[in-house]
Scaffold this motif. Structure first.
Motif, short mmCIF file in Angstrom:
data_model
loop_
_atom_site.label_atom_id
_atom_site.label_comp_id
_atom_site.label_asym_id
_atom_site.label_seq_id
_atom_site.Cartn_x
_atom_site.Cartn_y
_atom_site.Cartn_z
N GLN A 1 0.86 -1.30 0.08
CA GLN A 1 -0.03 0.00 0.17
C GLN A 1 0.94 1.39 -0.19
O GLN A 1 0.56 2.31 -0.71
N GLU A 2 1.91 1.05 0.75
CA GLU A 2 2.83 2.35 0.82
C GLU A 2 3.31 2.55 -0.56
O GLU A 2 3.52 3.71 -1.09
N VAL A 3 4.16 1.67 -1.39
CA VAL A 3 4.72 1.85 -2.57
C VAL A 3 3.66 2.25 -3.79
O VAL A 3 3.69 2.92 -4.72
N GLY A 4 2.36 1.46 -3.42
CA GLY A 4 1.34 1.57 -4.41
C GLY A 4 0.92 3.18 -4.51
O GLY A 4 0.50 3.53 -5.43
N PHE A 5 0.99 3.70 -3.32
CA PHE A 5 0.44 5.05 -3.36
C PHE A 5 1.23 5.96 -4.14
O PHE A 5 0.59 6.79 -5.03
N HIS A 6 2.46 5.79 -3.92
CA HIS A 6 3.40 6.68 -4.60
C HIS A 6 3.47 6.39 -6.08
O HIS A 6 3.41 7.18 -7.03
N ARG A 7 3.15 5.10 -6.61
CA ARG A 7 2.98 4.79 -8.15
C ARG A 7 1.64 5.27 -8.59
O ARG A 7 1.62 5.71 -9.87
N THR A 8 0.68 5.25 -7.77
CA THR A 8 -0.62 5.85 -8.20
C THR A 8 -0.45 7.44 -8.33
O THR A 8 -1.04 7.70 -9.27
N ARG A 9 0.24 7.99 -7.52
CA ARG A 9 0.67 9.60 -7.70
C ARG A 9 1.26 9.73 -9.16
O ARG A 9 0.87 10.62 -9.71
N GLU A 10 2.21 8.92 -9.42
CA GLU A 10 2.82 9.17 -10.77
C GLU A 10 1.86 8.81 -11.88
O GLU A 10 2.06 9.48 -12.94
N LEU A 11 1.07 8.01 -11.59
CA LEU A 11 0.00 7.72 -12.79
C LEU A 11 -0.92 8.90 -13.02
O LEU A 11 -1.42 9.13 -14.06
N ARG B 1 -3.53 8.54 -16.54
CA ARG B 1 -3.70 7.07 -17.07
C ARG B 1 -3.55 6.07 -16.10
O ARG B 1 -2.30 5.88 -15.50
N TYR B 2 -4.48 5.30 -15.71
CA TYR B 2 -4.38 4.18 -14.91
C TYR B 2 -4.38 3.00 -15.15
O TYR B 2 -5.31 2.05 -14.92
N HIS B 3 -3.43 2.74 -16.22
CA HIS B 3 -3.37 1.42 -17.07
C HIS B 3 -1.76 0.91 -16.77
O HIS B 3 -0.88 1.60 -17.64
N HIS B 4 -1.48 -0.07 -15.89
CA HIS B 4 -0.11 -0.21 -15.70
C HIS B 4 -0.03 -1.42 -14.84
O HIS B 4 -0.97 -1.96 -14.14
N GLU B 5 1.24 -2.19 -14.85
CA GLU B 5 1.84 -3.06 -14.04
C GLU B 5 3.06 -2.79 -13.57
O GLU B 5 4.10 -2.31 -14.40
N ALA B 6 3.27 -3.00 -12.43
CA ALA B 6 4.55 -2.86 -11.74
C ALA B 6 5.07 -3.93 -10.82
O ALA B 6 4.36 -4.40 -10.00
N ARG B 7 6.14 -4.62 -11.16
CA ARG B 7 6.60 -5.94 -10.26
C ARG B 7 7.78 -5.24 -9.27
O ARG B 7 8.49 -4.48 -9.65
N TYR B 8 7.45 -5.96 -7.96
CA TYR B 8 8.21 -5.67 -6.98
C TYR B 8 8.69 -7.02 -6.46
O TYR B 8 8.04 -7.79 -6.42
N VAL B 9 9.81 -6.72 -5.64
CA VAL B 9 10.28 -7.95 -5.06
C VAL B 9 10.80 -7.73 -3.41
O VAL B 9 11.14 -6.31 -3.06
N GLU B 10 10.36 -8.45 -2.77
CA GLU B 10 10.61 -8.25 -1.18
C GLU B 10 12.31 -8.57 -0.68
O GLU B 10 12.84 -9.27 -1.36
N LEU B 11 12.28 -7.45 -0.07
CA LEU B 11 13.73 -7.36 0.67
C LEU B 11 13.47 -7.71 2.02
O LEU B 11 12.91 -6.73 2.79
#
Length: 229
Positions: free
Chosen positions: A114-124, A129-139
């Motif tokens: 939810q934290e990283v998704g908020f920032h990516r949503t701001r960029e969109l 345009r809200y059509h996007h996929e973003a792949r993330y890896v856990e550290l």
């Protein structure tokens, strides 16, 4: 503000998958020697490598994580730790300014998403345009120590959901904590109800970094996103 003792394993930080892959320049050459030459050239403009060599006005190079003795004994994740403190947004984040980064993580993956998704949503939102996929890896990383804890203080200005309000307040607050010798901060997630977050101000307290699962955040026409494995 209370202090809370932490002795917890596997706090989750999500990073874009592209930052977790082998060096992109390696595919352009045929030998390790050529790859090393390209890496040296790239290092002339890499904020992380420059900081590792020389430090910065706000980050002593001795604070960063380095190999213990030999190359084959290098700690996994050391470049990710160093990058968190050397690559920053010009205006900073909630608890770090633009001249010194921090390691943000959470006690569970959904909160981090939810934290990283908020920032990516701001960029969109900026491009409309809200059509996007973003792949993330856990550290995943472990932490131990006594840290200031903002739980129970939900009205604090540093937790304002508006970055224009919360970020300046949080940066001043965090700078004061660091001056008083605190190396991290526990705080309630602003983006995920009941989520619990942690920010490390000092690279030295980040222990046993290792990879976790991968997740895809998907936007299909609206600011709300899905989390897919």
């Amino acid at each position: 503000m209370r202090l809370t003792s932490v002795n917890d394993r596997a706090l989750v930080r999500l990073i874009p998958e592209t930052h977790h892959k082998p060096p992109v320049l390696r595919g352009l050459v045929e030998s390790d020697e050529e790859a090393a030459a390209l890496a040296e050239l790239e290092g002339e403009t890499s904020a992380r490598l420059i900081a590792e060599r020389e430090g910065t006005p706000t980050l002593d190079r001795r604070e960063l994580v380095f190999a213990r003795r030999l190359h084959d004994l290098a700690l996994y994740g050391q470049s990710h730790i160093n990058a968190a403190f050397t690559y920053t947004r010009p205006t900073g984040n909630r608890f770090n300014s633009g001249d010194r980064g921090a390691w943000y993580c959470a006690w569970d993956m959904l909160t981090s998403a939810q934290e990283v998704g908020f920032h990516r949503t701001r960029e969109l939102t900026y491009i409309g345009r809200y059509h996007h996929e973003a792949r993330y890896v856990e550290l995943l990383a472990d932490f131990i120590g006594d840290f200031p804890d903002l739980h129970g203080d939900a009205g604090h200005a540093v937790l304002d959901p508006d970055p224009e309000i919360g970020y300046p307040a949080g940066q001043l607050f965090a700078a004061g904590l660091r001056r008083n010798g605190h190396r991290g901060l526990i705080y309630p997630s602003v983006r995920h109800v009941r989520g619990r977050c942690f920010v490390a101000f000092d690279p030295g307290i980040i222990q046993n970094v290792r990879p976790g699962a991968s997740w895809t955040l998907v936007w299909r026409g609206s600011p709300e996103f899905l989390i897919e494995g």
